[in-house]
Write an enzyme that holds these catalytic residues in place. Sequence first.
Site, short mmCIF file in Angstrom:
data_model
loop_
_atom_site.label_atom_id
_atom_site.label_comp_id
_atom_site.label_asym_id
_atom_site.label_seq_id
_atom_site.Cartn_x
_atom_site.Cartn_y
_atom_site.Cartn_z
N ARG B 50 -34.83 -15.81 7.25
CA ARG B 50 -34.57 -16.41 8.55
C ARG B 50 -34.96 -17.88 8.50
O ARG B 50 -36.03 -18.28 8.95
CB ARG B 50 -35.36 -15.69 9.63
CG ARG B 50 -35.00 -14.21 9.73
CD ARG B 50 -35.85 -13.54 10.78
NE ARG B 50 -35.66 -12.10 10.79
CZ ARG B 50 -36.66 -11.22 10.72
NH1 ARG B 50 -37.92 -11.64 10.63
NH2 ARG B 50 -36.42 -9.93 10.75
N ASP B 52 -35.42 -21.80 9.18
CA ASP B 52 -35.70 -22.52 10.42
C ASP B 52 -34.61 -23.53 10.78
O ASP B 52 -33.76 -23.85 9.95
CB ASP B 52 -37.02 -23.29 10.27
CG ASP B 52 -38.20 -22.40 10.62
OD1 ASP B 52 -38.04 -21.47 11.43
OD2 ASP B 52 -39.31 -22.65 10.08
N TYR B 110 -36.26 -22.04 -3.78
CA TYR B 110 -36.10 -23.10 -2.79
C TYR B 110 -36.17 -24.46 -3.47
O TYR B 110 -36.83 -24.62 -4.50
CB TYR B 110 -37.23 -23.05 -1.75
CG TYR B 110 -37.07 -22.01 -0.69
CD1 TYR B 110 -36.39 -22.31 0.49
CD2 TYR B 110 -37.61 -20.74 -0.84
CE1 TYR B 110 -36.25 -21.36 1.48
CE2 TYR B 110 -37.48 -19.78 0.15
CZ TYR B 110 -36.80 -20.10 1.32
OH TYR B 110 -36.66 -19.16 2.30
N ARG B 197 -42.51 -25.71 3.06
CA ARG B 197 -42.67 -27.00 3.75
C ARG B 197 -44.13 -27.43 3.79
O ARG B 197 -44.42 -28.63 3.77
CB ARG B 197 -42.07 -26.91 5.15
CG ARG B 197 -40.54 -26.88 5.11
CD ARG B 197 -39.93 -26.49 6.44
NE ARG B 197 -40.32 -27.40 7.50
CZ ARG B 197 -40.06 -27.20 8.79
NH1 ARG B 197 -39.41 -26.09 9.16
NH2 ARG B 197 -40.43 -28.07 9.69
#
Lengths: 251, 251
Positions: B50, B52, B110, B197
Amino acid sequence: MKRVKLTVAYDGTHYHGWQIQPEGDTIEAELNRHLSELLKEEIHVTGASRTDAGVHALGNVAVFNTQARMPVDKIAIAMNTRLPSDIRIQKSEQVPETFHPRFCRVRKTYRYQIWNRPVQNPLVSRYSTFYYYPLDAEKMDKAAHYLLGRHDFSSFCTAMPDRPNHVRTIEEISVRREGDMITLQITGDGFLYNMVRIIAGTLLRVGGGQMKPEEMKTVLEAKDRSLAGDTARPEGLTLMGIEYLDDKQRG
Amino acid sequence: MKRVKLTVAYDGTHYHGWQIQPEGDTIEAELNRHLSELLKEEIHVTGASRTDAGVHALGNVAVFNTQARMPVDKIAIAMNTRLPSDIRIQKSEQVPETFHPRFCRVRKTYRYQIWNRPVQNPLVSRYSTFYYYPLDAEKMDKAAHYLLGRHDFSSFCTAMPDRPNHVRTIEEISVRREGDMITLQITGDGFLYNMVRIIAGTLLRVGGGQMKPEEMKTVLEAKDRSLAGDTARPEGLTLMGIEYLDDKQRG
């Protein structure tokens, strides 16, 4: 009076090209408006390359005269707080009063990107042209090399009645594949109207097998636009930079 | 009944993230709407990650069941003619009925990109975070390596009361500079909320000299979110892909 040279980067997706138009936003109009507001005098920039609608730039050049006292290197910083986020001045510097961005010896580099895969990639689609069918980048590279050197590029331009001289020199040209992205990079002393996009469109024919690499020579020598490929779409094209070659004209 | 796995790429700039929200467009809502229209039955996808608001993906995964007769590999093609241009299905394939995109062994990768130059570049700004001050990518790489292996990553996550287990394994991590672009790439068996992040935000501290590479170990071992850096901005983050490791769960 100071003469100022701006190096300008922009994402051309939402612009009707560089040159001011009666309707639609253009890079030139944005620069004139924000420079005039910043320097509190009417500014009209002169651009080096009038890129078309949808074409991008990392290093286009604009020049203007100003009476303003603001230090020249600060103009870039101040402009970047005012401009929309898809235009950014990379550098502002003082140049001699005789400097003209179009009438002097330059080396320009363009990049044309092709995303070659059966499915579009939304992370590259703004800056590349999508091509579904497989392309042979090695054949495209071989074909591209026939364009090296000084030639009449009439086959590879959209004719403009006021610019009859079609002789230009291509100093470097290459086509490389990295994964699904094919990149044409081309450096020369100047480019005719739509020249890079017509070269790209013709190389797409070679890459797809409709034309042999050697036929590039035939097309070039024929000086006949109808023998070359279509004008490839604008989003794949980026003006990478302009190098000024004469010492006294350098920024 | 067929169970279908979609590999989904999207530019997250204009979305309120993956998961359906009361207001604002989301990737999940776009997929549900267009799948339901295409297959003429109500479809609710289950997503693997999910992401952001503002985060991008090249290979997120969504799964759903359908009674429709359309060949599964054609669903991607048909969906791509309906979806907005910033979402593209890369692949549609049938998977076993037991396949669940979240509850099985995976390897996720990522990428976090940082544009490190005093001036923003409009051609990379959608997919990278702009950082004005010079960063030392080698120090960032050194610091990143302290995170390799199986650890409690409580220092690097935004706490979620319903997910108390903060142990994850990072299998690969690297920070590389190429010109003005710094890229953090990280592969692991799963990531906590905001984990990449927060790692990126902490590495920015190291790169800028406010923290030594060795201190990364101290921050990790403290299991204290307040010792790590800020949560870095979303636009630099892209979910590159998800690999499913158990044979029977593979697409």
